[in-house]
Design a protein around this motif. Structure first.
Motif, short mmCIF file in Angstrom:
data_model
loop_
_atom_site.label_atom_id
_atom_site.label_comp_id
_atom_site.label_asym_id
_atom_site.label_seq_id
_atom_site.Cartn_x
_atom_site.Cartn_y
_atom_site.Cartn_z
N ARG A 131 34.56 41.09 34.91
CA ARG A 131 33.70 40.41 35.48
C ARG A 131 34.33 38.76 36.05
NH1 ARG A 131 30.14 41.43 31.06
NH2 ARG A 131 30.71 39.22 30.21
N GLU A 132 35.12 38.32 35.65
CA GLU A 132 35.68 37.26 36.16
C GLU A 132 36.62 37.64 37.12
OE1 GLU A 132 37.91 35.37 32.79
OE2 GLU A 132 36.24 34.69 31.78
N GLN A 133 37.59 38.64 36.91
CA GLN A 133 38.16 39.24 38.26
C GLN A 133 37.31 39.48 39.50
OE1 GLN A 133 42.09 40.08 38.13
NE2 GLN A 133 41.25 39.52 40.39
N ALA A 134 36.16 40.17 39.09
CA ALA A 134 35.33 40.40 40.40
C ALA A 134 34.85 39.29 41.30
CB ALA A 134 34.10 41.39 39.70
N GLU A 135 34.37 38.25 40.18
CA GLU A 135 34.27 36.98 40.88
C GLU A 135 35.10 36.39 41.77
OE1 GLU A 135 31.14 35.46 41.09
OE2 GLU A 135 30.16 37.41 39.78
N ARG A 136 36.53 36.43 41.31
CA ARG A 136 37.33 35.80 42.04
C ARG A 136 37.58 36.74 43.26
NH1 ARG A 136 39.70 35.02 36.85
NH2 ARG A 136 40.97 36.97 36.92
N ASP A 137 37.58 37.87 43.10
CA ASP A 137 37.85 38.80 44.02
C ASP A 137 36.86 38.71 45.38
OD1 ASP A 137 40.01 40.17 43.07
OD2 ASP A 137 39.22 41.71 42.53
N GLU B 228 39.50 32.59 49.03
CA GLU B 228 40.39 31.26 48.78
C GLU B 228 41.24 31.77 47.61
OE1 GLU B 228 36.68 29.94 51.00
OE2 GLU B 228 36.93 31.00 49.20
N PHE B 229 41.05 32.75 46.93
CA PHE B 229 42.01 33.05 45.69
C PHE B 229 43.19 33.89 46.19
CE2 PHE B 229 38.18 32.02 43.00
CZ PHE B 229 38.82 31.59 41.88
N THR B 230 43.29 34.33 47.56
CA THR B 230 44.42 34.92 48.03
C THR B 230 45.29 33.90 48.54
OG1 THR B 230 43.47 34.89 50.50
CG2 THR B 230 42.89 36.62 48.89
N ASP B 231 44.83 32.74 48.57
CA ASP B 231 45.88 31.64 49.26
C ASP B 231 47.12 31.42 48.33
OD1 ASP B 231 44.14 31.34 51.49
OD2 ASP B 231 43.06 29.61 50.56
N GLY B 232 46.79 31.58 46.97
CA GLY B 232 47.95 31.50 46.00
C GLY B 232 48.65 32.59 45.78
#
Length: 219
Positions: A73-79, A83-87
């Motif tokens: 679930r946490e991974q899905a929220e980040r996906d 903005e999470f792709t920036d790092g």
């Protein structure tokens, strides 16, 4: 002489290995005998111990399942957030793109990027059965994808990978000449704005859900 010494050392190594294995088997046999005798002499206590161990095993399995689901679930929220792709590095971005395709209903998604990938980073099957070939560009906001990258990708997408859909996704944007090349050869471009919306909704761009064109990509 050297050959004989090597054979001798090899023989000693095998003998030590057999000895260690024999000791291990003997130790296991002793443990089994002790457990069997304990169960025979203490049937009630053994049943309680067995039930306790089973309960602990079930509890551990349930906890592990909940932890795994929470992480998903946490991974899905980040996906869902661009903005999470920036790092991310290049490989991480390819994996992120693959997960996005899976969430959007694409099948047989495979990350193939690396040395000798001939321009393909992710392969998949579109909902209509067409073959999807994706190239990923994890660029900074000031580093636009140029026409040379489009030309190289066009040269391999259909001829080498047999693409029905050739897609180039980027965390940046495209130059005007790059967009011109894409229009000419039939490559679907997904820039940061479009990619952010795709990630948020899990709805692929309309160009990837239409019937594949019969016209070959230009080389």
């Amino acid at each position: 002489m050297a050959g004989k010494r090597k054979r001798a050392r090899g023989g000693k190594g095998k003998k030590r290995s057999r000895t260690a294995r024999n000791w291990l088997l003997a130790a296991v046999a002793v443990v089994v005998l002790v457990v069997v005798r304990f169960v025979q002499e203490n049937p009630v206590l053994s049943a309680w111990i067995g039930a306790l161990l089973l309960a602990l095993l079930i509890t551990a399995g349930v906890v592990a399942l909940k932890v795994r689901r929470a992480r998903k679930r946490e991974q899905a929220e980040r996906d869902r957030l661009i903005e999470f792709t920036d790092g991310m590095g290049g490989v991480e971005f390819e994996q992120w793109t693959a997960r996005l395709l899976e969430r959007s209903g694409f099948l047989d998604v495979t990350v193939v990027g690396g040395a000798g990938d001939a321009g393909a980073d992710v392969l998949a099957q579109a909902p209509d059965g067409g073959r999807l070939v994706v190239q990923c560009k994890r660029y900074g906001p000031n580093n636009k994808v140029g026409s040379e990258a489009l030309q190289r990708f066009a040269g391999t997408a259909r001829a080498y990978h047999g693409a029905d859909y050739a897609v180039l996704v980027t965390t940046s944007s495209f130059t005007a000449p790059a967009r011109d090349v894409a229009n000419r050869v039939g490559i679907v471009l997904v820039d940061r704005v479009a990619l952010a919306e795709w990630a948020r909704t899990a709805i692929a761009p309309a160009e990837l859900t239409a019937v594949p064109s019969e016209e070959p990509l230009a080389g």
